[in-house]
Design a protein around this motif. Structure first.
Motif, PDB file in Angstrom:
ATOM      1  N   ASP A  47     -52.109 -45.109 -28.224  1.00  0.00           N
ATOM      2  CA  ASP A  47     -51.433 -43.976 -27.604  1.00  0.00           C
ATOM      3  C   ASP A  47     -52.478 -42.992 -27.094  1.00  0.00           C
ATOM      4  O   ASP A  47     -53.307 -42.510 -27.874  1.00  0.00           O
ATOM      5  CB  ASP A  47     -50.498 -43.291 -28.610  1.00  0.00           C
ATOM      6  CG  ASP A  47     -49.730 -42.122 -28.016  1.00  0.00           C
ATOM      7  OD1 ASP A  47     -49.754 -41.925 -26.781  1.00  0.00           O
ATOM      8  OD2 ASP A  47     -49.092 -41.387 -28.793  1.00  0.00           O
ATOM      9  N   ARG A  48     -52.458 -42.719 -25.811  1.00  0.00           N
ATOM     10  CA  ARG A  48     -53.346 -41.741 -25.180  1.00  0.00           C
ATOM     11  C   ARG A  48     -54.808 -41.921 -25.583  1.00  0.00           C
ATOM     12  O   ARG A  48     -55.524 -40.970 -25.871  1.00  0.00           O
ATOM     13  CB  ARG A  48     -52.870 -40.322 -25.479  1.00  0.00           C
ATOM     14  CG  ARG A  48     -51.544 -40.012 -24.789  1.00  0.00           C
ATOM     15  CD  ARG A  48     -50.939 -38.740 -25.292  1.00  0.00           C
ATOM     16  NE  ARG A  48     -49.992 -39.087 -26.354  1.00  0.00           N
ATOM     17  CZ  ARG A  48     -49.283 -38.206 -27.035  1.00  0.00           C
ATOM     18  NH1 ARG A  48     -49.414 -36.925 -26.811  1.00  0.00           N
ATOM     19  NH2 ARG A  48     -48.452 -38.613 -27.966  1.00  0.00           N
ATOM     20  N   GLY A  49     -55.219 -43.163 -25.641  1.00  0.00           N
ATOM     21  CA  GLY A  49     -56.612 -43.475 -25.949  1.00  0.00           C
ATOM     22  C   GLY A  49     -56.901 -43.741 -27.413  1.00  0.00           C
ATOM     23  O   GLY A  49     -57.889 -44.382 -27.745  1.00  0.00           O
ATOM     24  N   SER A  50     -56.043 -43.243 -28.312  1.00  0.00           N
ATOM     25  CA  SER A  50     -56.239 -43.521 -29.742  1.00  0.00           C
ATOM     26  C   SER A  50     -55.743 -44.919 -30.064  1.00  0.00           C
ATOM     27  O   SER A  50     -54.757 -45.392 -29.492  1.00  0.00           O
ATOM     28  CB  SER A  50     -55.481 -42.503 -30.600  1.00  0.00           C
ATOM     29  OG  SER A  50     -56.122 -41.254 -30.583  1.00  0.00           O
ATOM     30  N   TYR A  73     -60.035 -42.090 -32.613  1.00  0.00           N
ATOM     31  CA  TYR A  73     -59.567 -41.000 -31.771  1.00  0.00           C
ATOM     32  C   TYR A  73     -59.905 -41.255 -30.310  1.00  0.00           C
ATOM     33  O   TYR A  73     -61.031 -41.624 -29.985  1.00  0.00           O
ATOM     34  CB  TYR A  73     -60.205 -39.680 -32.244  1.00  0.00           C
ATOM     35  CG  TYR A  73     -59.815 -38.459 -31.467  1.00  0.00           C
ATOM     36  CD1 TYR A  73     -58.499 -38.020 -31.466  1.00  0.00           C
ATOM     37  CD2 TYR A  73     -60.757 -37.749 -30.736  1.00  0.00           C
ATOM     38  CE1 TYR A  73     -58.135 -36.882 -30.758  1.00  0.00           C
ATOM     39  CE2 TYR A  73     -60.411 -36.606 -30.026  1.00  0.00           C
ATOM     40  CZ  TYR A  73     -59.084 -36.190 -30.037  1.00  0.00           C
ATOM     41  OH  TYR A  73     -58.734 -35.064 -29.342  1.00  0.00           O
ATOM     42  N   GLY A 130     -59.562 -38.962 -27.746  1.00  0.00           N
ATOM     43  CA  GLY A 130     -59.903 -37.791 -26.955  1.00  0.00           C
ATOM     44  C   GLY A 130     -58.743 -36.877 -26.631  1.00  0.00           C
ATOM     45  O   GLY A 130     -58.935 -35.812 -26.058  1.00  0.00           O
ATOM     46  N   VAL A 131     -57.512 -37.278 -26.972  1.00  0.00           N
ATOM     47  CA  VAL A 131     -56.334 -36.455 -26.704  1.00  0.00           C
ATOM     48  C   VAL A 131     -55.610 -36.190 -28.024  1.00  0.00           C
ATOM     49  O   VAL A 131     -55.317 -37.130 -28.768  1.00  0.00           O
ATOM     50  CB  VAL A 131     -55.361 -37.162 -25.719  1.00  0.00           C
ATOM     51  CG1 VAL A 131     -54.106 -36.339 -25.495  1.00  0.00           C
ATOM     52  CG2 VAL A 131     -56.056 -37.457 -24.400  1.00  0.00           C
ATOM     53  N   HIS A 132     -55.324 -34.933 -28.310  1.00  0.00           N
ATOM     54  CA  HIS A 132     -54.577 -34.600 -29.522  1.00  0.00           C
ATOM     55  C   HIS A 132     -53.149 -35.131 -29.402  1.00  0.00           C
ATOM     56  O   HIS A 132     -52.508 -34.959 -28.364  1.00  0.00           O
ATOM     57  CB  HIS A 132     -54.561 -33.086 -29.750  1.00  0.00           C
ATOM     58  CG  HIS A 132     -55.894 -32.535 -30.120  1.00  0.00           C
ATOM     59  ND1 HIS A 132     -56.446 -32.715 -31.365  1.00  0.00           N
ATOM     60  CD2 HIS A 132     -56.804 -31.833 -29.394  1.00  0.00           C
ATOM     61  CE1 HIS A 132     -57.634 -32.137 -31.401  1.00  0.00           C
ATOM     62  NE2 HIS A 132     -57.882 -31.596 -30.213  1.00  0.00           N
ATOM     63  N   LEU A 133     -52.669 -35.768 -30.448  1.00  0.00           N
ATOM     64  CA  LEU A 133     -51.343 -36.390 -30.421  1.00  0.00           C
ATOM     65  C   LEU A 133     -50.263 -35.521 -31.052  1.00  0.00           C
ATOM     66  O   LEU A 133     -49.090 -35.875 -31.004  1.00  0.00           O
ATOM     67  CB  LEU A 133     -51.396 -37.746 -31.135  1.00  0.00           C
ATOM     68  CG  LEU A 133     -52.379 -38.762 -30.567  1.00  0.00           C
ATOM     69  CD1 LEU A 133     -52.333 -40.051 -31.376  1.00  0.00           C
ATOM     70  CD2 LEU A 133     -52.107 -39.033 -29.098  1.00  0.00           C
TER      71      LEU A 133
END
Length: 120
Positions: free
Chosen positions: A10-13, A92, A94-97
């Motif tokens: 999800d979003r890079g993670s 991680y 790079g984007v806070h989830l």
């Protein structure tokens, strides 16, 4: 040991989950140490884990992913699974989830519990 390397992204993670029977905190820490012998797990941002220990009670470690250990522990309690450590690993991206990270921890633990029930 059960290990599922690519549970979700999800979003890079990226997330993985591992688990196995252990005896107490020392057993859980040895499990984590063995997992981290593999370079990709040693370089992970978080290796959050929990254990519902027969002799020592509930034990958890967020490893910097605040609240993740409590989520894993609650699922172990619901399952009634004792003396079995579950580790959710996150790299991680790079984007806070935000709150989605808790849903991802739940997804990882469910995947491991399903694999365990299936004899994995």
């Amino acid at each position: 040991m059960i290990r599922i390397d690519d549970v979700l992204r999800d979003r890079g993670s990226r997330y993985a989950v591992s688990g196995g029977p252990v005896e107490g905190r020392a057993g859980a820490e040895a499990f984590i140490k063995a997992l981290k012998r593999e370079k990709k797990f040693a370089k992970a941002t978080h290796n959050s884990w929990a254990l519902l220990c027969q002799s020592e009670g509930p034990i958890k470690n967020d490893d910097g992913e605040s609240g993740a250990g409590a989520v894993i522990l609650k699922m172990l309690e619901r399952e009634g699974l004792r003396d079995y450590v579950i580790v959710v690993t996150r790299w991680y991206g790079g984007v806070h989830l935000g709150g989605d990270r808790f849903a991802h921890v739940v997804t990882c633990v469910r995947a491991l519990l399903d694999a365990k029930r299936a004899g994995g």
